[in-house]
Design a protein around this motif. Structure first.
Motif, mmCIF file in Angstrom:
data_model
loop_
_atom_site.group_PDB
_atom_site.id
_atom_site.type_symbol
_atom_site.label_atom_id
_atom_site.label_comp_id
_atom_site.label_asym_id
_atom_site.label_seq_id
_atom_site.Cartn_x
_atom_site.Cartn_y
_atom_site.Cartn_z
ATOM 1 N N VAL A 83 0.832 -1.206 0.000
ATOM 2 C CA VAL A 83 0.000 0.000 0.000
ATOM 3 C C VAL A 83 0.867 1.257 0.000
ATOM 4 O O VAL A 83 0.691 2.155 -0.838
ATOM 5 C CB VAL A 83 -0.962 0.002 1.216
ATOM 6 C CG1 VAL A 83 -1.638 1.354 1.382
ATOM 7 C CG2 VAL A 83 -1.996 -1.101 1.073
ATOM 8 N N VAL A 84 1.822 1.314 0.932
ATOM 9 C CA VAL A 84 2.630 2.536 1.081
ATOM 10 C C VAL A 84 3.537 2.749 -0.124
ATOM 11 O O VAL A 84 3.638 3.873 -0.640
ATOM 12 C CB VAL A 84 3.431 2.498 2.402
ATOM 13 C CG1 VAL A 84 4.453 3.620 2.465
ATOM 14 C CG2 VAL A 84 2.486 2.593 3.586
ATOM 15 N N VAL A 85 4.196 1.711 -0.596
ATOM 16 C CA VAL A 85 5.099 1.878 -1.743
ATOM 17 C C VAL A 85 4.307 2.284 -2.991
ATOM 18 O O VAL A 85 4.741 3.161 -3.747
ATOM 19 C CB VAL A 85 5.932 0.608 -1.991
ATOM 20 C CG1 VAL A 85 6.669 0.673 -3.319
ATOM 21 C CG2 VAL A 85 6.922 0.404 -0.858
ATOM 22 N N GLY A 86 3.152 1.681 -3.192
ATOM 23 C CA GLY A 86 2.320 2.070 -4.337
ATOM 24 C C GLY A 86 1.894 3.517 -4.276
ATOM 25 O O GLY A 86 1.978 4.260 -5.264
ATOM 26 N N LEU A 87 1.423 3.950 -3.102
ATOM 27 C CA LEU A 87 1.025 5.346 -2.940
ATOM 28 C C LEU A 87 2.213 6.291 -3.063
ATOM 29 O O LEU A 87 2.117 7.363 -3.681
ATOM 30 C CB LEU A 87 0.343 5.548 -1.587
ATOM 31 C CG LEU A 87 -1.049 4.938 -1.433
ATOM 32 C CD1 LEU A 87 -1.519 5.062 0.004
ATOM 33 C CD2 LEU A 87 -2.029 5.604 -2.378
ATOM 34 N N VAL A 91 2.499 9.308 -5.790
ATOM 35 C CA VAL A 91 2.686 10.705 -5.394
ATOM 36 C C VAL A 91 3.974 11.254 -5.997
ATOM 37 O O VAL A 91 4.021 12.394 -6.482
ATOM 38 C CB VAL A 91 2.674 10.839 -3.850
ATOM 39 C CG1 VAL A 91 3.159 12.214 -3.404
ATOM 40 C CG2 VAL A 91 1.282 10.581 -3.311
ATOM 41 N N GLU A 92 5.024 10.471 -5.982
ATOM 42 C CA GLU A 92 6.301 10.928 -6.543
ATOM 43 C C GLU A 92 6.175 11.214 -8.033
ATOM 44 O O GLU A 92 6.681 12.233 -8.514
ATOM 45 C CB GLU A 92 7.387 9.869 -6.294
ATOM 46 C CG GLU A 92 8.719 10.180 -6.936
ATOM 47 C CD GLU A 92 9.367 11.450 -6.410
ATOM 48 O OE1 GLU A 92 10.122 12.087 -7.183
ATOM 49 O OE2 GLU A 92 9.133 11.837 -5.251
ATOM 50 N N MET A 93 5.525 10.362 -8.763
ATOM 51 C CA MET A 93 5.397 10.562 -10.208
ATOM 52 C C MET A 93 4.477 11.744 -10.532
ATOM 53 O O MET A 93 4.706 12.453 -11.509
ATOM 54 C CB MET A 93 4.872 9.291 -10.887
ATOM 55 C CG MET A 93 5.810 8.098 -10.753
ATOM 56 S SD MET A 93 7.492 8.412 -11.273
ATOM 57 C CE MET A 93 7.286 8.517 -13.017
ATOM 58 N N ALA A 94 3.454 11.964 -9.718
ATOM 59 C CA ALA A 94 2.495 13.022 -10.015
ATOM 60 C C ALA A 94 2.958 14.397 -9.530
ATOM 61 O O ALA A 94 2.748 15.402 -10.225
ATOM 62 C CB ALA A 94 1.144 12.688 -9.387
ATOM 63 N N TYR A 95 3.584 14.489 -8.347
ATOM 64 C CA TYR A 95 3.856 15.796 -7.747
ATOM 65 C C TYR A 95 5.331 16.104 -7.520
ATOM 66 O O TYR A 95 5.680 17.257 -7.326
ATOM 67 C CB TYR A 95 3.117 15.910 -6.405
ATOM 68 C CG TYR A 95 1.642 15.725 -6.540
ATOM 69 C CD1 TYR A 95 0.860 16.701 -7.140
ATOM 70 C CD2 TYR A 95 1.016 14.571 -6.083
ATOM 71 C CE1 TYR A 95 -0.503 16.535 -7.271
ATOM 72 C CE2 TYR A 95 -0.344 14.395 -6.206
ATOM 73 C CZ TYR A 95 -1.101 15.374 -6.804
ATOM 74 O OH TYR A 95 -2.442 15.202 -6.929
ATOM 75 N N ILE A 105 5.214 12.326 5.414
ATOM 76 C CA ILE A 105 3.946 11.665 5.074
ATOM 77 C C ILE A 105 4.039 10.161 5.305
ATOM 78 O O ILE A 105 3.191 9.570 5.976
ATOM 79 C CB ILE A 105 3.563 11.945 3.604
ATOM 80 C CG1 ILE A 105 3.261 13.420 3.405
ATOM 81 C CG2 ILE A 105 2.378 11.085 3.181
ATOM 82 C CD1 ILE A 105 3.087 13.816 1.944
ATOM 83 N N TRP A 106 5.048 9.526 4.724
ATOM 84 C CA TRP A 106 5.054 8.062 4.637
ATOM 85 C C TRP A 106 5.520 7.354 5.898
ATOM 86 O O TRP A 106 5.033 6.261 6.184
ATOM 87 C CB TRP A 106 5.867 7.618 3.427
ATOM 88 C CG TRP A 106 5.364 8.264 2.183
ATOM 89 C CD1 TRP A 106 6.033 9.136 1.378
ATOM 90 C CD2 TRP A 106 4.052 8.134 1.612
ATOM 91 N NE1 TRP A 106 5.226 9.564 0.354
ATOM 92 C CE2 TRP A 106 3.995 8.951 0.474
ATOM 93 C CE3 TRP A 106 2.921 7.423 1.964
ATOM 94 C CZ2 TRP A 106 2.867 9.067 -0.322
ATOM 95 C CZ3 TRP A 106 1.792 7.535 1.170
ATOM 96 C CH2 TRP A 106 1.763 8.346 0.040
#
Length: 159
Positions: A83-87, A91-95, A105-106
């Motif tokens: 869950v955490v690695v996917g999120l 987030v890294e790719m988008a922002y 956050i993580w």
């Protein structure tokens, strides 16, 4: 409601659900995940955060002989990690936030998810053990008796 019984057992099947004699795996998993007794679904399985009660306070089902061991933390790590690695990757790719924001956050999210998921996962595994009659949950099996261990070591005087 369909009702039939197996010829060589006392198991009655009503509408596809198993009744007296066999234990339902999905129901036991659900009851365990809800932190309740896998037998009755009413009594609390845990007396503290991860400390399993010796017996159900409602129905008296013995729970002390479960052997969850390292399985709950293992499954918790697998689930939380995915869950955490996917999120985090999304987030890294988008922002493209700075590393300090990732850490802010993580890290707390990982700890919080692990602490929240560990009891239901342990409860579900104990429910599974109960349903499969593992580790002393089989009422027809004899209670395991452990005899004192005699090493046969003498004290040097021939005894």
């Amino acid at each position: 409601m369909q009702e039939r019984s197996a010829p060589d057992s006392a198991v009655v099947v009503r509408g596809g659900a198993r009744s007296t004699g066999e234990r339902s795996i999905p129901l036991s998993l659900l009851r365990g995940a809800r932190l309740t007794c896998p037998a009755c679904g009413k009594g609390a399985m845990f007396r503290r955060y991860l400390k399993v009660a010796d017996a159900c306070p409602t129905c008296g089902e013995a729970l002390h002989h479960h052997r969850a061991d390292d399985a709950p933390p293992y499954f918790t790590i697998v689930i939380v990690g995915h869950v955490v690695v996917g999120l985090m990757l999304a987030v890294e790719m988008a922002y493209r936030p700075p590393l300090w924001l990732h850490a802010a956050i993580w890290l707390p999210l990982t700890v919080l998810l692990a602490l929240l998921l560990l009891p239901p996962i342990k409860g579900a595994l104990i429910g599974l053990q109960w349903a499969l009659l593992m580790h002393g949950f089989d009422p027809s099996a004899e209670e395991e008796k452990i005899e004192p261990f005699d090493t046969g070591i003498s004290n040097g005087r021939g005894r």
